[in-house]
Design a protein around this motif. Structure first.
Motif, PDB file in Angstrom:
ATOM      1  N   LEU A 131      60.895 -80.092   7.611  1.00 60.46           N
ATOM      2  CA  LEU A 131      60.234 -80.095   6.249  1.00 60.46           C
ATOM      3  C   LEU A 131      58.875 -80.533   6.410  1.00 60.46           C
ATOM      4  CD1 LEU A 131      63.252 -80.241   3.936  1.00 60.46           C
ATOM      5  CD2 LEU A 131      62.031 -78.210   4.647  1.00 60.46           C
ATOM      6  N   ASP A 132      58.677 -81.770   6.826  1.00 63.14           N
ATOM      7  CA  ASP A 132      57.501 -82.288   7.106  1.00 63.14           C
ATOM      8  C   ASP A 132      56.520 -81.548   7.916  1.00 63.14           C
ATOM      9  OD1 ASP A 132      55.754 -84.706   6.644  1.00 63.14           O
ATOM     10  OD2 ASP A 132      56.366 -85.027   8.902  1.00 63.14           O
ATOM     11  N   PHE A 133      57.288 -81.086   8.815  1.00 67.47           N
ATOM     12  CA  PHE A 133      56.029 -80.330  10.020  1.00 67.47           C
ATOM     13  C   PHE A 133      55.703 -79.124   9.209  1.00 67.47           C
ATOM     14  CE2 PHE A 133      56.688 -76.444  12.321  1.00 67.47           C
ATOM     15  CZ  PHE A 133      55.255 -76.327  12.961  1.00 67.47           C
ATOM     16  N   LYS A 134      56.660 -78.362   8.443  1.00 62.83           N
ATOM     17  CA  LYS A 134      56.247 -77.014   7.777  1.00 62.83           C
ATOM     18  C   LYS A 134      55.312 -77.277   6.700  1.00 62.83           C
ATOM     19  CE  LYS A 134      58.313 -72.811   6.265  1.00 62.83           C
ATOM     20  NZ  LYS A 134      57.430 -72.518   5.050  1.00 62.83           N
ATOM     21  N   ALA A 135      55.234 -78.389   6.158  1.00 59.35           N
ATOM     22  CA  ALA A 135      54.222 -78.615   5.200  1.00 59.35           C
ATOM     23  C   ALA A 135      52.712 -78.755   5.661  1.00 59.35           C
ATOM     24  CB  ALA A 135      54.769 -79.869   4.328  1.00 59.35           C
ATOM     25  N   ASP A 138      51.784 -75.356   6.734  1.00 56.62           N
ATOM     26  CA  ASP A 138      51.320 -74.677   5.531  1.00 56.62           C
ATOM     27  C   ASP A 138      49.906 -75.089   5.205  1.00 56.62           C
ATOM     28  OD1 ASP A 138      53.552 -73.182   5.396  1.00 56.62           O
ATOM     29  OD2 ASP A 138      54.525 -74.277   3.871  1.00 56.62           O
ATOM     30  N   ASP A 139      49.805 -76.505   5.078  1.00 54.85           N
ATOM     31  CA  ASP A 139      48.502 -76.850   4.829  1.00 54.85           C
ATOM     32  C   ASP A 139      47.273 -76.508   5.620  1.00 54.85           C
ATOM     33  OD1 ASP A 139      46.977 -78.934   3.233  1.00 54.85           O
ATOM     34  OD2 ASP A 139      46.522 -79.853   5.020  1.00 54.85           O
ATOM     35  N   PHE A 140      47.800 -76.389   7.121  1.00 48.47           N
ATOM     36  CA  PHE A 140      46.736 -76.116   8.090  1.00 48.47           C
ATOM     37  C   PHE A 140      46.462 -74.738   7.985  1.00 48.47           C
ATOM     38  CE2 PHE A 140      46.747 -74.892  12.915  1.00 48.47           C
ATOM     39  CZ  PHE A 140      45.420 -74.912  13.011  1.00 48.47           C
ATOM     40  N   LEU A 141      47.219 -73.911   7.684  1.00 44.89           N
ATOM     41  CA  LEU A 141      47.111 -72.441   7.590  1.00 44.89           C
ATOM     42  C   LEU A 141      46.202 -72.220   6.291  1.00 44.89           C
ATOM     43  CD1 LEU A 141      50.459 -70.854   8.719  1.00 44.89           C
ATOM     44  CD2 LEU A 141      48.358 -70.856  10.065  1.00 44.89           C
ATOM     45  N   GLN A 142      46.578 -72.767   5.006  1.00 44.56           N
ATOM     46  CA  GLN A 142      46.024 -72.171   3.973  1.00 44.56           C
ATOM     47  C   GLN A 142      44.823 -73.138   3.380  1.00 44.56           C
ATOM     48  OE1 GLN A 142      49.200 -72.527   1.414  1.00 44.56           O
ATOM     49  NE2 GLN A 142      50.510 -71.060   2.773  1.00 44.56           N
ATOM     50  N   ASN A 143      44.770 -74.233   3.955  1.00 49.59           N
ATOM     51  CA  ASN A 143      43.519 -75.245   3.484  1.00 49.59           C
ATOM     52  C   ASN A 143      42.613 -75.636   4.629  1.00 49.59           C
ATOM     53  OD1 ASN A 143      45.234 -74.968   0.859  1.00 49.59           O
ATOM     54  ND2 ASN A 143      46.221 -76.631   1.525  1.00 49.59           N
ATOM     55  N   PRO A 145      40.044 -75.949   7.395  1.00 47.43           N
ATOM     56  CA  PRO A 145      38.699 -75.433   7.900  1.00 47.43           C
ATOM     57  C   PRO A 145      39.187 -75.531   9.529  1.00 47.43           C
ATOM     58  CG  PRO A 145      38.193 -77.171   7.120  1.00 47.43           C
ATOM     59  CD  PRO A 145      39.364 -77.582   6.872  1.00 47.43           C
ATOM     60  N   GLU A 146      39.799 -76.455   9.877  1.00 49.38           N
ATOM     61  CA  GLU A 146      39.964 -76.726  11.542  1.00 49.38           C
ATOM     62  C   GLU A 146      40.496 -75.638  12.201  1.00 49.38           C
ATOM     63  OE1 GLU A 146      38.690 -79.346  12.988  1.00 49.38           O
ATOM     64  OE2 GLU A 146      37.995 -80.215  11.001  1.00 49.38           O
ATOM     65  N   LYS A 147      40.160 -75.508  13.613  1.00 45.73           N
ATOM     66  CA  LYS A 147      40.872 -74.380  14.354  1.00 45.73           C
ATOM     67  C   LYS A 147      42.132 -74.858  14.964  1.00 45.73           C
ATOM     68  CE  LYS A 147      39.833 -71.150  18.041  1.00 45.73           C
ATOM     69  NZ  LYS A 147      40.386 -69.718  17.261  1.00 45.73           N
ATOM     70  N   THR A 148      42.006 -76.132  15.032  1.00 50.91           N
ATOM     71  CA  THR A 148      43.394 -76.694  15.698  1.00 50.91           C
ATOM     72  C   THR A 148      43.972 -78.020  14.810  1.00 50.91           C
ATOM     73  OG1 THR A 148      41.985 -78.283  17.056  1.00 50.91           O
ATOM     74  CG2 THR A 148      42.299 -76.275  18.047  1.00 50.91           C
ATOM     75  N   LEU A 149      45.318 -78.008  15.273  1.00 52.09           N
ATOM     76  CA  LEU A 149      45.959 -79.228  14.586  1.00 52.09           C
ATOM     77  C   LEU A 149      46.884 -79.919  15.590  1.00 52.09           C
ATOM     78  CD1 LEU A 149      47.016 -80.746  12.061  1.00 52.09           C
ATOM     79  CD2 LEU A 149      48.700 -79.059  11.709  1.00 52.09           C
ATOM     80  N   LEU A 169      57.112 -68.028  12.038  1.00 51.84           N
ATOM     81  CA  LEU A 169      56.244 -68.218  10.948  1.00 51.84           C
ATOM     82  C   LEU A 169      54.841 -67.727  10.868  1.00 51.84           C
ATOM     83  CD1 LEU A 169      57.520 -71.642  10.191  1.00 51.84           C
ATOM     84  CD2 LEU A 169      58.329 -69.491   9.040  1.00 51.84           C
ATOM     85  N   THR A 170      54.146 -67.677  11.830  1.00 52.60           N
ATOM     86  CA  THR A 170      52.772 -67.150  11.981  1.00 52.60           C
ATOM     87  C   THR A 170      52.755 -65.622  12.827  1.00 52.60           C
ATOM     88  OG1 THR A 170      51.902 -68.048  14.234  1.00 52.60           O
ATOM     89  CG2 THR A 170      52.127 -69.726  12.074  1.00 52.60           C
ATOM     90  N   ASN A 171      53.713 -65.115  13.005  1.00 55.49           N
ATOM     91  CA  ASN A 171      53.570 -63.920  13.733  1.00 55.49           C
ATOM     92  C   ASN A 171      52.688 -63.963  14.981  1.00 55.49           C
ATOM     93  OD1 ASN A 171      54.492 -61.491  14.061  1.00 55.49           O
ATOM     94  ND2 ASN A 171      52.945 -60.457  12.498  1.00 55.49           N
ATOM     95  N   GLY A 172      52.617 -64.905  15.515  1.00 54.69           N
ATOM     96  CA  GLY A 172      51.855 -64.944  16.903  1.00 54.69           C
ATOM     97  C   GLY A 172      50.414 -65.167  16.434  1.00 54.69           C
TER      98      GLY A 172
END
Lengths: 424, 424
Positions: A131-135, A138-143, A145-149, A169-172
């Motif tokens: 759950l922690d990872f998923k949060a 989500d933050d990385f994808l939605q908020n 500006p970075e390209k990598t995490l 989750l990200t469909n590739g």
């Protein structure tokens, strides 16, 4: 990598016995090289054109993950024989073309599918981690500006979960890459990057396609349904099928069926010589090089054969064997077999065919394409393979030995201009 | 030619299971190279001197008449691994040292004796031929001034009779030589010529002596009764015995007996590390190259080792591995194993031996010969071979694992200055 199949043969062996010996040999030993030579008729110049190929074939191994582990027997004397005839073992191992039969290819693909498709269950102990990872994701994808995490994944089990969940989750559209023992880097991909990005699974699938290698050549050979010509070819054809197509059946009748379906038209030049009294008188020895020499000296009225060399295309080099006195490369033997076949056939068409017999006494010889498909005389040679030291003179590749099963097929064979292909 | 023995091992395998796996591997696969390194103590300079050897070993084949036909399994990945590490397969096949075990040597010699000693009966049909020949021979010996005589022998049977009868009747003073399909040349020999003349049989016997080849090295190794040191050496020692000495027994206890009698003193550097808590703390990995690096960095108080190079004697060249960063030649691995053994032993003698413990704190380190034969501490390492991933930590090469059987032997071992020999 076995020197010959003539040890341990007995005169009163049944065909099943003989076949079993060849089969056992083909199952245990590797084929280090495969020679092919294609012959087509150049009607403008009234001659045959030949292209000879010698393939070093080394059993596919590939990455550790594929878990392909080929084993094969070697005979000491055979290795020495090959070395003495110019075979380069270092090159064979280092640069040999891989090959993977259909069955093994399927097995590897299924193994990979199992590994990558089985969804890893997230157990209760790791629910919090997930759950922690998923949060974070989500933050990385939605908020972000970075390209990598970079995310933490303290063990292999959790790493696997991350790889799998991100793909799902990200469909590739996010790639994952393990960058240390406990870290994974996620990277957002553009549409274009996503297209060119290969996941681990895809990379391994690409590798399998590469490893099929030389089998593709044999698959084409089977598709082409061209006449296949060999010299004393029982062991050769067993190796060809066992090594590059499928396990040879136990039963001799099933072997005949298999060969008929794969190679509907087969000629064995050694059988042609040994089974024809006029030729047996002419040829002191029917060993390949001896027979070629006799044919050169005795059969003058036959089409010319040009051995084509393609120096500009290094990837598909047809070999130039004309200058070589003696050479035990398989490609050379295949070429010699084809020359012998053309000469024997021309001789038979001139001398055995009764209708022509009178004419040939008076008219001058004109080279012409062999009438393999139309001339009745080929029927008594077609699909019969020589067997040595036996009270039976040949092995038929057709069940029931009627030799008529495949006439329908053959008439459809003129779809391109290759007339026949020799193998060694 | 198999890459490793760590596939298919299970934690709860019995010692018999483990041994059987190593035995099966040693029975099926060939040993393409054998590395040996000898270490002796140079008391003047207070250092060890090492000589490393890498032998390419190719199973003996020899002339057709000897009928030696070695077969062995190859693993595709193993061939690739060897190539990547500089192994030259062409050289191995072309120039590898032959080897023939005692059993096979005996078999070949018996076969030859049978062929040459069985007197060929002269049957009634050929009595006339024989009497005629004998008259010619008598005339040639008693009346002819000629040195040679050519006699007719129309078939192989009669040729054999002539070879055999001439040898018998002239007591070796006339040589025979087949010069065409139906002629034999007899030549009178002087006393001197008779001495240097080799009959076919003698020539084949000479060839067998040559073919024993590398086995002689192993025979010396067994005679020398020097301590044998290896690293993770179960498979190595199985290969050594199976390949160059005798078939490994089925039973593990018999294997222990065999090893004890052949190599009464054996040390395994991997076992030394893994079984000693002080060393296990110090070494992150006990893989050979990792362990060598750790030893280089952590164990400074130990005798120097000079690797000897003998450039003038090309036949017996000790290898110079000092300049190589990493190399997977067996001779190199043997050398590294020896260096590791010296360092580990020096460390143990300094740090584990209680009597010395206090002294070593204050006195300066002085290099000295390892006290392998006298120091009690070696007893807990002697004749114990490492086994991996198991609930048992070692295989004893001594039945009953008492490790005391061979003290008597060892005291007689100082007959020359080689202290120990490493194998790979």
């Amino acid at each position: 990598l076995k020197k010959s199949n003539d040890q341990g043969n007995f005169y009163y062996d049944t065909l099943q016995d003989r076949y079993e010996k060849a089969r056992n040999s083909a199952k245990s030993f590797a084929v280090p090289q495969c020679g092919l030579c294609t012959f087509y008729w150049d009607d403008d110049n009234k001659k045959y054109k030949a292209k000879a190929f010698n393939f070093y074939c080394f059993p596919a191994t590939g990455s550790r993950e594929l878990n392909i582990s080929p084993y094969f027997l070697c005979e000491g004397k055979s290795l020495e024989f090959l070395i003495q005839n110019g075979f380069n073992f270092n090159e064979w191992i280092e640069k040999g073309i891989p090959f993977l039969r259909s069955k093994e290819e399927q097995e590897v693909r299924e193994r990979l599918t199992k590994i990558f498709d089985s969804e890893i269950k997230i157990d209760d102990r790791n629910k919090e981690f997930y759950l922690d990872f998923k949060a974070q994701l989500d933050d990385f994808l939605q908020n972000s500006p970075e390209k990598t995490l970079i995310v933490k994944a303290p063990n292999r089990y959790l790493k696997k979960i991350i790889h799998q969940q991100v793909r799902k989750l990200t469909n590739g559209f996010v790639s994952t890459e393990s960058i240390s023992s406990d870290e994974i880097r996620l990277t957002k991909l553009t549409e274009e990057e996503k297209y060119s990005y290969r996941t681990k699974e895809e990379k391994l699938a690409d590798e399998i396609n590469e490893l099929i290698g030389f089998r593709k050549v044999i698959d084409y050979l089977i598709l082409a349904k061209k006449p296949i010509v060999g010299h004393n070819m029982l062991l050769d054809i067993c190796h060809l099928v066992q090594g590059f197509h499928s396990d040879l059946p136990h039963n001799f009748t099933n072997f005949q069926k298999r060969i008929t379906s794969l190679f509907p038209t087969v000629f064995d030049t050694k059988y042609i010589i040994e089974s024809t009294s006029k030729l047996r008188e002419m040829f002191v020895s029917s060993a390949l090089m001896d027979a070629k020499k006799t044919a050169d000296n005795s059969i003058k009225e036959c089409p010319d054969i040009d051995l084509m060399v393609i120096p500009d295309d290094e990837d598909v080099t047809s070999k130039n064997y004309e200058s070589l006195e003696l050479c035990h490369e398989a490609g050379f033997d295949a070429y010699i077999t084809g020359v012998l076949f053309v000469k024997l056939s021309a001789f038979l068409e001139e001398n055995i065919d009764n209708e022509k017999e009178l004419l040939s006494q008076v008219t001058e010889y004109e080279p012409n394409k062999l009438s393999i498909y139309s001339n009745e005389l080929y029927k008594k040679y077609k699909n019969r393979i020589f067997i040595m030291q036996s009270d039976m003179s040949y092995i038929s590749t057709i069940k029931g030995k009627d030799g008529k099963n495949n006439n329908n097929n053959n008439n459809n064979n003129n779809n391109n201009n290759i007339i026949f292909i020799t193998i060694k």
